[in-house]
Design an enzyme around this catalytic site. Structure first.
Site, PDB file in Angstrom:
ATOM      1  N   GLU A   1      30.062  17.888  44.921  1.00  0.00           N
ATOM      2  CA  GLU A   1      29.142  18.983  45.227  1.00  0.00           C
ATOM      3  C   GLU A   1      28.318  18.726  46.488  1.00  0.00           C
ATOM      4  OE1 GLU A   1      26.913  19.590  41.590  1.00  0.00           O
ATOM      5  OE2 GLU A   1      28.517  20.821  40.747  1.00  0.00           O
TER       6      GLU A   1
ATOM      7  N   VAL B   1      35.811  16.821  35.693  1.00  0.00           N
ATOM      8  CA  VAL B   1      37.117  16.270  35.338  1.00  0.00           C
ATOM      9  C   VAL B   1      37.645  15.550  36.572  1.00  0.00           C
ATOM     10  CG1 VAL B   1      39.485  16.830  34.647  1.00  0.00           C
ATOM     11  CG2 VAL B   1      37.564  18.111  33.679  1.00  0.00           C
TER      12      VAL B   1
ATOM     13  N   GLY C   1      44.359  20.952  31.384  1.00  0.00           N
ATOM     14  CA  GLY C   1      43.656  21.490  30.227  1.00  0.00           C
ATOM     15  C   GLY C   1      42.433  20.716  29.789  1.00  0.00           C
TER      16      GLY C   1
ATOM     17  N   GLY D   1      39.305  20.376  31.345  1.00  0.00           N
ATOM     18  CA  GLY D   1      38.091  21.186  31.466  1.00  0.00           C
ATOM     19  C   GLY D   1      38.051  22.300  30.435  1.00  0.00           C
TER      20      GLY D   1
ATOM     21  N   TYR E   1      36.494  29.651  35.565  1.00  0.00           N
ATOM     22  CA  TYR E   1      35.549  30.245  34.614  1.00  0.00           C
ATOM     23  C   TYR E   1      35.896  31.708  34.339  1.00  0.00           C
ATOM     24  CZ  TYR E   1      32.775  26.059  35.555  1.00  0.00           C
ATOM     25  OH  TYR E   1      32.337  24.770  35.693  1.00  0.00           O
TER      26      TYR E   1
ATOM     27  N   ASN F   1      32.175  27.040  45.193  1.00  0.00           N
ATOM     28  CA  ASN F   1      33.163  26.324  44.377  1.00  0.00           C
ATOM     29  C   ASN F   1      34.184  27.305  43.792  1.00  0.00           C
ATOM     30  OD1 ASN F   1      34.597  24.570  42.777  1.00  0.00           O
ATOM     31  ND2 ASN F   1      32.779  23.613  41.868  1.00  0.00           N
ATOM     32  N   LYS F   2      35.043  27.828  44.656  1.00  0.00           N
ATOM     33  CA  LYS F   2      36.021  28.844  44.250  1.00  0.00           C
ATOM     34  C   LYS F   2      36.955  28.376  43.139  1.00  0.00           C
ATOM     35  CE  LYS F   2      39.336  32.205  46.066  1.00  0.00           C
ATOM     36  NZ  LYS F   2      39.434  32.822  44.790  1.00  0.00           N
TER      37      LYS F   2
END
Length: 161
Positions: free
Chosen positions: A27, A88, A96, A98, A132, A125-126
């Site tokens: 990040e 992760v 799988g 996350g 999501y 954070n594309k």
């Protein structure tokens, strides 16, 4: 490969701190990490700590974590789960991990009668945003997060009489 999601133990502190540092690096916020093993142990595993951590393991090797705590919605009249961090390892993404961590939180939320599970994501954070959205989560575009920290927090607290 066998995936397992489990609650963190005190012996996982160095793993948790490593994941935090890797997340901060991803990040571009490494300069903000001041957590230590001692501080994390006290804050996560101390008496009455609201913080909980799930560890994801592939073939018994830690590959991700979810750190969360409970909040409360006055409108729903129910507690909720706030996911502070989800990480992760890059080499295990797309397997799988996350999704399994988030599903474990969803199962817990439903079992405990929580009204929601929520989290924040950096707007650049594309890959995370796309993930999501793929699980049915939606952004709350009309809300802006505010934060009071460091010297500003101390100054504001010092002005209270």
């Amino acid at each position: 490969m066998k995936l397992q999601i489990r609650k963190a133990l005190k012996s996982d502190i160095s793993t948790i701190l490593n994941f935090i540092k890797l997340l901060a690096d991803y990040e571009k916020l490494s300069h903000e990490v001041v957590a230590t093993p001692q501080l994390l142990e006290e804050q996560i595993f101390g008496d009455k700590s609201p913080v909980q951590v799930l560890i994801a393991e592939l073939d018994s090797k830690p590959v991700g974590f979810a750190l969360y705590f409970y909040n409360f919605s006055t409108f729903l009249g129910r507690k909720g789960i706030y996911l502070e961090d989800l990480f992760v390892l890059p080499e295990t993404r797309g397997q799988g991990v996350g999704k399994s961590l988030l599903q474990a939180l969803a199962v817990q939320a439903v079992a405990e009668g929580c009204g929601r599970v929520e989290w924040s994501v950096l707007d650049w954070n594309k890959p995370a945003i796309d993930f999501y959205k793929s699980i049915g989560a939606g952004p709350m575009d009309e809300w802006t997060v505010y934060r009071l920290t460091g010297e500003n927090l101390k100054a504001f607290a010092g002005g209270a009489k």
